[in-house]
Write an enzyme that holds these catalytic residues in place. Structure first.
Site, PDB file in Angstrom:
ATOM      1  N   ASN A 209     -20.464  26.651 -41.995  1.00  0.00           N
ATOM      2  CA  ASN A 209     -19.989  28.232 -42.100  1.00  0.00           C
ATOM      3  C   ASN A 209     -20.979  28.990 -41.229  1.00  0.00           C
ATOM      4  OD1 ASN A 209     -21.468  29.459 -44.142  1.00  0.00           O
ATOM      5  ND2 ASN A 209     -20.407  27.696 -45.308  1.00  0.00           N
ATOM      6  N   ASP A 278     -17.029  23.673 -49.269  1.00  0.00           N
ATOM      7  CA  ASP A 278     -16.097  23.227 -50.264  1.00  0.00           C
ATOM      8  C   ASP A 278     -15.702  21.716 -49.921  1.00  0.00           C
ATOM      9  OD1 ASP A 278     -15.883  25.636 -51.654  1.00  0.00           O
ATOM     10  OD2 ASP A 278     -14.448  26.458 -50.241  1.00  0.00           O
ATOM     11  N   LYS A 288     -24.872   8.240 -34.277  1.00  0.00           N
ATOM     12  CA  LYS A 288     -24.272   9.086 -33.576  1.00  0.00           C
ATOM     13  C   LYS A 288     -22.784   8.447 -33.072  1.00  0.00           C
ATOM     14  CE  LYS A 288     -23.863  12.187 -29.407  1.00  0.00           C
ATOM     15  NZ  LYS A 288     -24.732  12.298 -28.298  1.00  0.00           N
ATOM     16  N   PHE A 322     -19.682  34.885 -55.920  1.00  0.00           N
ATOM     17  CA  PHE A 322     -19.401  35.563 -54.658  1.00  0.00           C
ATOM     18  C   PHE A 322     -17.996  35.072 -54.312  1.00  0.00           C
ATOM     19  CE2 PHE A 322     -23.662  37.170 -54.589  1.00  0.00           C
ATOM     20  CZ  PHE A 322     -23.597  38.149 -53.673  1.00  0.00           C
ATOM     21  N   LYS A 336     -11.130  33.538 -59.919  1.00  0.00           N
ATOM     22  CA  LYS A 336     -12.259  32.943 -59.519  1.00  0.00           C
ATOM     23  C   LYS A 336     -13.492  33.267 -60.609  1.00  0.00           C
ATOM     24  CE  LYS A 336     -12.404  31.729 -54.788  1.00  0.00           C
ATOM     25  NZ  LYS A 336     -13.120  31.969 -53.355  1.00  0.00           N
ATOM     26  N   LYS A 340     -14.273  30.181 -63.393  1.00  0.00           N
ATOM     27  CA  LYS A 340     -15.696  29.748 -63.340  1.00  0.00           C
ATOM     28  C   LYS A 340     -16.329  30.487 -64.506  1.00  0.00           C
ATOM     29  CE  LYS A 340     -15.797  28.956 -58.302  1.00  0.00           C
ATOM     30  NZ  LYS A 340     -16.421  28.959 -57.042  1.00  0.00           N
TER      31      LYS A 340
END
Length: 401
Positions: A209, A278, A288, A322, A336, A340
């Protein structure tokens, strides 16, 4: 208020250099021990004698000649400092500080400091707006420096605009806030995670990300400055690890989970600022994959949720998570936080200008266990780090951590 604090006051070659004498006086009135260092050109605008007369200490203005600070004046003058201030800071000293150049007494002394840095720029408005100067200021912010923005007004060159040195009162107030905040997390053992993780498809391709690690690294540096003993666990990033912390580099979500799990029993606060993947490929290939042989469908599996994994051992620890969302920000963040078992969640909507991944600023909402919602304005990530740690400090006091 500043009794016993050792402060370096750096004065660079600006027309506003005369105002630094007032800053020196105000710092001393508050009980600080102030050591003054001149850049090469500062004495073209005001004499070192003015500052030595006020402070009662010699001014370091030439690191290559004998002085009362000794032959290694840049080392002696920076021993045991609590804070370094550059006021006024010209474009020249900003560039040197950002690039690590050491070619006079002040720039060399700055490289020898290991304390918080407060910078008050002053220059012509066109110079201040120059993209290179702004880049240098951003670089210094990223390394933890605090900036007292210049004011708008009539400048020495006869034009009106932004570039006027902030008032002595504003600069001293900023110094007081930095030093007052430094000890509120003293003795707290804290884990901060940062950056992205990478989940490899084959040795040269991975899922990740856009996280740069700016937020997590800013939190780690700010927590260190406020007295915490910090462990920074970070995925791959170009951010420089802050000094005086334990830095543990990792790559994958599994490696981050293991590093957090190993350190978690000894911590009192965990701040999960990392953007942990995730999902990961169900099979990671050891060689490869050639383009002509590649499958167009990759099977994915979930990675472990690190915060959920440690929640069962939470005890009195403070857990901060976060949430980066594209829609329904508040409801998703609240879900969330409850799921959590977090004490605090920091939620921000990604995709908007100036917010989220790879930006220097962020706009966040803080939601605590009691359901209190604090919607913050657009802030630099260093400023947001301070707001998050302010909340951690409140939670610490309320929970007796």
């Amino acid at each position: 208020m500043l009794s016993g604090k050792k402060i370096l006051l750096g004065v660079s070659g600006s027309v506003a250099a005369y105002k630094a004498a007032d800053i020196l006086r105000r710092l001393m009135e508050r009980g600080a021990e102030v050591r003054v260092v001149f850049s090469r050109n500062a004495s073209q605008f005001i004499a070192p004698l003015t500052f030595s007369a006020i402070s009662g200490r010699p001014v370091l203005h030439d690191d290559f000649s004998s002085s009362d600070w000794g032959s290694l004046g840049h080392i002696a003058v920076t021993d045991g400092l609590d804070l370094a201030i550059i006021a006024p800071a010209t474009a020249d000293i900003l560039g040197k500080a950002a690039a690590g150049i050491a070619d006079d007494a002040l720039s060399t002394a700055l490289l020898a400091t290991n304390c918080p840095l407060l910078i008050a720029p002053a220059m012509n408005t066109r110079m201040y707006g120059n993209p290179i100067v702004q880049r240098n200021i951003s670089t210094l912010r990223e390394t933890g420096a605090r900036i007292v923005e210049p004011e708008t007004g009539m400048l020495a060159c006869g034009v009106e605009g932004k570039g006027k040195l902030a008032s002595a009162e504003s600069i001293v107030d900023a110094a007081v806030k930095i030093l007052a905040a430094r000890c509120d997390l003293a003795g707290i053992k804290m884990i901060v995670t940062s950056g992205p993780t990478r989940e490899y498809i084959d040795p040269v391709r991975f899922i990740s990300n856009p996280s740069t690690g700016r937020m997590g690294h800013a939190i780690a540096a700010a927590a260190r400055d406020r007295g915490a003993e910090v462990v920074l666990i970070s995925g791959p990033t170009e951010q420089r690890a802050p000094d005086d912390i334990l830095f543990l580099p990792v790559t994958t979500a599994a490696e981050m989970r293991q590093a957090v799990s190993e350190r978690f029993p000894g911590c009192q606060v965990l701040i999960m600022a990392a953007a942990v993947s995730d999902f990961r490929p169900a099979v990671a290939l050891s060689r490869k994959v050639k383009k002509d042989d590649a499958e167009l469908v990759i099977s994915l599996e979930r990675t472990d949720d690190i915060l959920k994994g440690v929640a069962s051992e939470k005890g009195t620890r403070i857990l901060v998570g976060f949430a980066a969302e594209t829609h329904d920000l508040l409801n998703e963040a609240k879900r969330k936080r409850e799921q959590k078992n977090l004490d605090l969640i920091v939620a921000n909507e990604v995709g908007s200008a100036g917010t989220g991944f790879a930006s220097e600023t962020n706009k966040a909402v803080l939601i605590d266990r009691a359901g209190m919602v604090d919607a913050l304005p657009l802030l630099t990530k260093q400023e947001l780090a301070g707001k998050i740690l302010d909340k951690v400090g409140e939670l610490k006091a309320n929970q007796g951590v």
